[in-house]
Design a protein around this motif. Structure first.
Motif, PDB file in Angstrom:
ATOM      1  N   LEU A  27      -2.189   4.555  -5.878  1.00  0.00           N
ATOM      2  CA  LEU A  27      -2.158   5.188  -3.554  1.00  0.00           C
ATOM      3  C   LEU A  27      -1.706   6.837  -3.953  1.00  0.00           C
ATOM      4  CD1 LEU A  27      -0.016   1.870  -4.100  1.00  0.00           C
ATOM      5  CD2 LEU A  27      -2.639   1.888  -3.527  1.00  0.00           C
ATOM      6  N   ALA A  28      -1.572   6.866  -4.709  1.00  0.00           N
ATOM      7  CA  ALA A  28      -0.847   8.785  -4.014  1.00  0.00           C
ATOM      8  C   ALA A  28      -1.292   9.683  -4.776  1.00  0.00           C
ATOM      9  CB  ALA A  28       0.722   9.004  -3.332  1.00  0.00           C
ATOM     10  N   SER A  29      -1.573  10.476  -4.743  1.00  0.00           N
ATOM     11  CA  SER A  29      -1.581  11.886  -5.262  1.00  0.00           C
ATOM     12  C   SER A  29      -1.254  12.827  -3.921  1.00  0.00           C
ATOM     13  CB  SER A  29      -3.330  11.719  -5.230  1.00  0.00           C
ATOM     14  OG  SER A  29      -3.200  13.487  -5.877  1.00  0.00           O
ATOM     15  N   PRO A  30      -0.673  14.088  -4.043  1.00  0.00           N
ATOM     16  CA  PRO A  30       0.508  14.087  -5.319  1.00  0.00           C
ATOM     17  C   PRO A  30       1.385  13.179  -5.533  1.00  0.00           C
ATOM     18  CG  PRO A  30       0.977  15.682  -3.566  1.00  0.00           C
ATOM     19  CD  PRO A  30      -0.252  15.424  -2.732  1.00  0.00           C
ATOM     20  N   PRO A  31       1.837  12.489  -6.289  1.00  0.00           N
ATOM     21  CA  PRO A  31       2.881  12.167  -6.489  1.00  0.00           C
ATOM     22  C   PRO A  31       4.134  11.717  -5.570  1.00  0.00           C
ATOM     23  CG  PRO A  31       2.676  12.633  -8.813  1.00  0.00           C
ATOM     24  CD  PRO A  31       1.607  12.834  -7.626  1.00  0.00           C
ATOM     25  N   GLU A  38       1.101  -1.095  -0.008  1.00  0.00           N
ATOM     26  CA  GLU A  38       0.148   0.212   0.129  1.00  0.00           C
ATOM     27  C   GLU A  38       0.774   1.226   0.113  1.00  0.00           C
ATOM     28  OE1 GLU A  38      -3.554   0.018   0.015  1.00  0.00           O
ATOM     29  OE2 GLU A  38      -2.732  -2.191  -0.438  1.00  0.00           O
ATOM     30  N   GLU A  39       2.435   1.265   0.072  1.00  0.00           N
ATOM     31  CA  GLU A  39       2.627   2.086  -0.262  1.00  0.00           C
ATOM     32  C   GLU A  39       3.132   2.582  -1.257  1.00  0.00           C
ATOM     33  OE1 GLU A  39       3.694   4.411   2.101  1.00  0.00           O
ATOM     34  OE2 GLU A  39       3.505   2.975   3.878  1.00  0.00           O
ATOM     35  N   ALA A  40       2.649   3.419  -1.964  1.00  0.00           N
ATOM     36  CA  ALA A  40       2.993   3.670  -3.867  1.00  0.00           C
ATOM     37  C   ALA A  40       4.169   4.609  -4.104  1.00  0.00           C
ATOM     38  CB  ALA A  40       2.187   5.418  -3.346  1.00  0.00           C
ATOM     39  N   GLU A  41       5.284   5.260  -2.629  1.00  0.00           N
ATOM     40  CA  GLU A  41       6.821   4.979  -3.452  1.00  0.00           C
ATOM     41  C   GLU A  41       7.194   4.054  -3.204  1.00  0.00           C
ATOM     42  OE1 GLU A  41       9.080   8.527  -3.931  1.00  0.00           O
ATOM     43  OE2 GLU A  41       7.107   7.948  -5.339  1.00  0.00           O
TER      44      GLU A  41
END
Length: 454
Positions: free
Chosen positions: A307-311, A250-253
């Motif tokens: 999963l993320a915004s902003p990237p 679940e971690e976008a990075e």
């Protein structure tokens, strides 16, 4: 006849071949299983150094026993069982048996020495948490970047000290000292063997990703030595990234970093010529790019965007790499989008290196004068004083503007700053070509750089 081999004994050559086969099997299993074994042991004994020593003891036992008994059906479980048995002995010797017995009893049952197959079953439930603890311990920010990289390759990658030394072109003694000091620092600082939670997790994830990308970059563009690339380091970093992506889905990075590495690694076969010389991105044969890695990288990038915004910074860098991957030819590259992505990256994670890359993108999107204007503003940046890519970029932009004599001077300066022999040869070649161009144009000998001149 005295001293003669038994009638059914294999000849010496066959024995040596069998031993080599066992050694290869042990090495392969160790590379796969060492991180899991060390992670579980660290949880059981509560000591990072002791866990690694116990894991090494299990490896030695395999090297001693498997040539006689054969490689077991489940070699990973065999190593885990052996290591756990030694952990029990250690706890007994240190008279902590009573406190640890309940914990070990829940995992091992009442039998003091269960067999490997008995131990193999329940490992899956806890091993992910154990691996995460190991990752965050080895990459703890209390350690220097060099120490984190060495320790990570040792305990998570299963690499020997001599392999790490060869990878980073340093001595075994230096690597060994880094690893020993790292363990002492972790123990002295009382670093807990745990996965941080909440905001601390986000803060601590950064150093973990930084270590993995540092390892990848050292393989992708070696900072020193005779080789342009060291693929083994790239492969190890990508493996670690994929493991982390599976543990922290679940971690976008995490997915952003995996995407970035996969997309960059897809160009590996095209980055060197027949003699090992570097081939620049715009000159590469894109038919040699690995489309499987491109596909995997784009899929990981899609997960990161979702999963993320902003990237985050790694996702933005992966998006830049994706622009190159999607272009069928160099002329099809969407440099305007790349420039916009670098602007977003500069806002999200500002740094002089990001600005230098943005200068390249601006030069490609809006003309070399626009890029040179930004690059010239970086001439007084202290962190770039010895960075060979600043004069390299300026040399390229100056050459495109027809200022060949100045370009030659910049390429010569860049060649003097790089520690990579392959890259130095390319830069000296570009300097010579620019000098010839300047002479043909009647521009005289190369002059000194002129900051601020566009």
């Amino acid at each position: 006849m005295p001293g003669a081999p038994a009638p059914d004994a294999p000849p010496p050559g066959a024995r040596r071949a069998a031993d080599r086969a066992v050694d290869r099997a042990v090495d392969a299993v160790w590379r796969i299983e060492s991180a899991r074994i060390t992670a579980v042991l660290a949880r059981l004994v509560g000591d990072f150094s002791a866990a690694e020593e116990l894991a090494q003891d299990a490896l030695v036992a395999a090297l001693e026993q498997w040539p006689r008994t054969g490689v077991p059906a489940n070699p990973g479980a065999w190593l885990m069982a052996t290591a756990r048995h030694r952990a029990i002995d250690l706890i007994r010797r240190e008279q902590r048996y009573a406190r640890k017995l309940a914990q070990l009893g829940r995992e091992l049952g009442d039998e003091p020495h269960p067999g490997p197959e008995e131990l193999a079953g329940p490992l899956g439930e806890d091993v992910q948490d154990d691996l995460l603890r190991l990752v965050f311990t080895a990459c703890h920010p209390v350690l220097s970047a060099e120490a984190r990289a060495a320790l990570t390759l040792r305990v998570l990658g299963g690499l020997r000290t001599d392999e790490i030394a060869r990878a980073f072109l340093t001595s075994e003694a230096t690597v060994a000292q880094r690893i020993v000091r790292a363990k002492r620092t972790l123990a002295g600082a009382g670093v807990p063997y745990e996965v941080p939670e909440g905001h601390e997790l986000t803060a601590r994830l950064g150093p973990v990703l930084e270590v993995i990308y540092l390892i990848f970059n050292e393989g992708y563009a070696a900072t020193a030595g005779d080789d342009w690339m060291r693929p083994a380091l790239c492969e190890e970093a990508m493996r670690l990234g994929r493991v982390l992506a599976g543990l922290m889905a679940e971690e976008a990075e995490v997915h952003g970093l995996v995407a970035l590495m996969e997309l960059q690694a897809s160009r590996s076969a095209a980055r060197t010529g027949p003699g090992g010389e570097p081939v620049l991105l715009l000159d590469q044969d894109r038919g040699r790019w690995d489309q499987l890695l491109v596909h995997r990288g784009l899929a990981a990038l899609d997960r990161a965007w979702g999963l993320a915004s902003p990237p985050g910074p790694y996702t933005l860098q992966a998006a830049i790499a994706a622009c190159h991957a999607r272009a069928k030819a160099a002329g099809d590259t969407d440099w305007v989008r790349i420039a916009a992505l670098y602007t977003a990256l500069a806002e999200r994670a500002p740094s002089p290196v990001v600005e230098l890359n943005r200068a390249v993108a601006l030069g490609m999107a809006f003309g070399p004068a626009a890029g040179l204007d930004l690059a010239d503003r970086l001439l007084d940046e202290p962190s770039l004083t010895s960075y060979h890519l600043l004069p390299t970029v300026r040399g390229d932009l100056l050459a495109r503007l027809g200022r060949a004599a100045e370009a030659a001077a910049e390429f010569e300066r860049a060649a003097g700053l790089t520690r990579n022999a392959r890259e130095r040869a390319v830069l000296l070649g570009r300097a010579a070509a620019s000098a010839r161009d300047a002479k043909a144009r009647g521009g005289g000998t190369p002059g000194r750089r002129q900051p601020g001149k566009a």
